[in-house]
Design a protein around this motif. Structure first.
Motif, PDB file in Angstrom:
ATOM      1  N   UNK A  45       0.418  -1.116   0.258  1.00  0.00           N
ATOM      2  CA  UNK A  45       0.132   0.049   0.281  1.00  0.00           C
ATOM      3  C   UNK A  45       0.992   1.424   0.004  1.00  0.00           C
ATOM      4  N   UNK A  46       0.426   2.089  -0.854  1.00  0.00           N
ATOM      5  CA  UNK A  46       1.649   3.404  -1.091  1.00  0.00           C
ATOM      6  C   UNK A  46       1.396   4.304   0.107  1.00  0.00           C
ATOM      7  N   UNK A  47       2.409   4.675   1.148  1.00  0.00           N
ATOM      8  CA  UNK A  47       2.429   5.782   1.805  1.00  0.00           C
ATOM      9  C   UNK A  47       2.752   6.966   1.022  1.00  0.00           C
ATOM     10  N   UNK A  48       0.922   7.701   1.082  1.00  0.00           N
ATOM     11  CA  UNK A  48       1.441   9.306   0.631  1.00  0.00           C
ATOM     12  C   UNK A  48       2.770  10.208   0.469  1.00  0.00           C
ATOM     13  N   UNK A  49       3.405   9.741   2.146  1.00  0.00           N
ATOM     14  CA  UNK A  49       4.978  10.560   2.759  1.00  0.00           C
ATOM     15  C   UNK A  49       5.628  10.417   1.666  1.00  0.00           C
ATOM     16  N   UNK A  50       5.724   9.126   1.386  1.00  0.00           N
ATOM     17  CA  UNK A  50       6.929   8.940   0.628  1.00  0.00           C
ATOM     18  C   UNK A  50       7.135   8.923  -0.822  1.00  0.00           C
ATOM     19  N   UNK A  51       6.185   9.909  -1.447  1.00  0.00           N
ATOM     20  CA  UNK A  51       5.655  10.548  -2.444  1.00  0.00           C
ATOM     21  C   UNK A  51       5.573  11.994  -3.008  1.00  0.00           C
ATOM     22  N   UNK A  52       5.980  12.067  -4.156  1.00  0.00           N
ATOM     23  CA  UNK A  52       6.432  13.454  -4.651  1.00  0.00           C
ATOM     24  C   UNK A  52       5.394  13.921  -5.778  1.00  0.00           C
ATOM     25  N   UNK A  53       4.414  14.797  -5.945  1.00  0.00           N
ATOM     26  CA  UNK A  53       3.774  15.102  -6.379  1.00  0.00           C
ATOM     27  C   UNK A  53       4.381  15.169  -8.123  1.00  0.00           C
ATOM     28  N   UNK A  54       3.929  14.573  -9.209  1.00  0.00           N
ATOM     29  CA  UNK A  54       4.903  14.923 -10.693  1.00  0.00           C
ATOM     30  C   UNK A  54       3.773  16.113 -10.730  1.00  0.00           C
ATOM     31  N   UNK A  55       3.098  16.564 -10.422  1.00  0.00           N
ATOM     32  CA  UNK A  55       2.686  18.213 -10.653  1.00  0.00           C
ATOM     33  C   UNK A  55       3.742  19.085 -10.003  1.00  0.00           C
ATOM     34  N   UNK A  56       3.779  18.615  -8.672  1.00  0.00           N
ATOM     35  CA  UNK A  56       4.630  19.547  -8.597  1.00  0.00           C
ATOM     36  C   UNK A  56       6.065  19.678  -8.607  1.00  0.00           C
TER      37      UNK A  56
END
Length: 100
Positions: free
Chosen positions: A1-12
């Motif tokens: 399961x993806x932990x949002x804290x570990x990922x950075x949005x491509x749009x940003x």
């Protein structure tokens, strides 16, 4: 399961580096990065940000297209493997020399 804290949005990242979204899509297609989709938005794992920044620097500073960057990144990975092998061989040789 993806932990949002570990990922950075491509749009940003597009905003931060003033790049088109298609640049990140192409990097993904070349296998240079892996994009994750969560709630309809694409993300890059934070551990891959170093690689993304390296690719962007190569692209901008050296004016190399993604095909060339793919070659450069493969050569850099191969160099890292060879350097690790060399270090292991040096350590073995040092242990051998120390035992004599």
């Amino acid at each position: 399961m993806m932990n949002p804290k570990d990922f950075f949005p491509v749009g940003k990242l597009c905003e931060l580096y003033d790049l088109e979204y298609s640049f990140f899509q192409e990097m993904n297609e070349f296998g240079l990065i892996e994009l994750e989709v969560y709630s309809g938005e694409r993300y890059i794992h934070q551990d891959a940000l170093y690689v993304v920044e390296k690719i962007i620097r190569i692209h901008r500073d050296l004016h190399i297209n993604l095909e060339g960057i793919d070659v450069v990144m493969n050569m850099l990975r191969r160099q890292e493997v060879l350097e690790e092998e060399l270090l292991q061989l040096k350590n073995k040789l040092r242990r051998y020399d120390d035992s004599i």
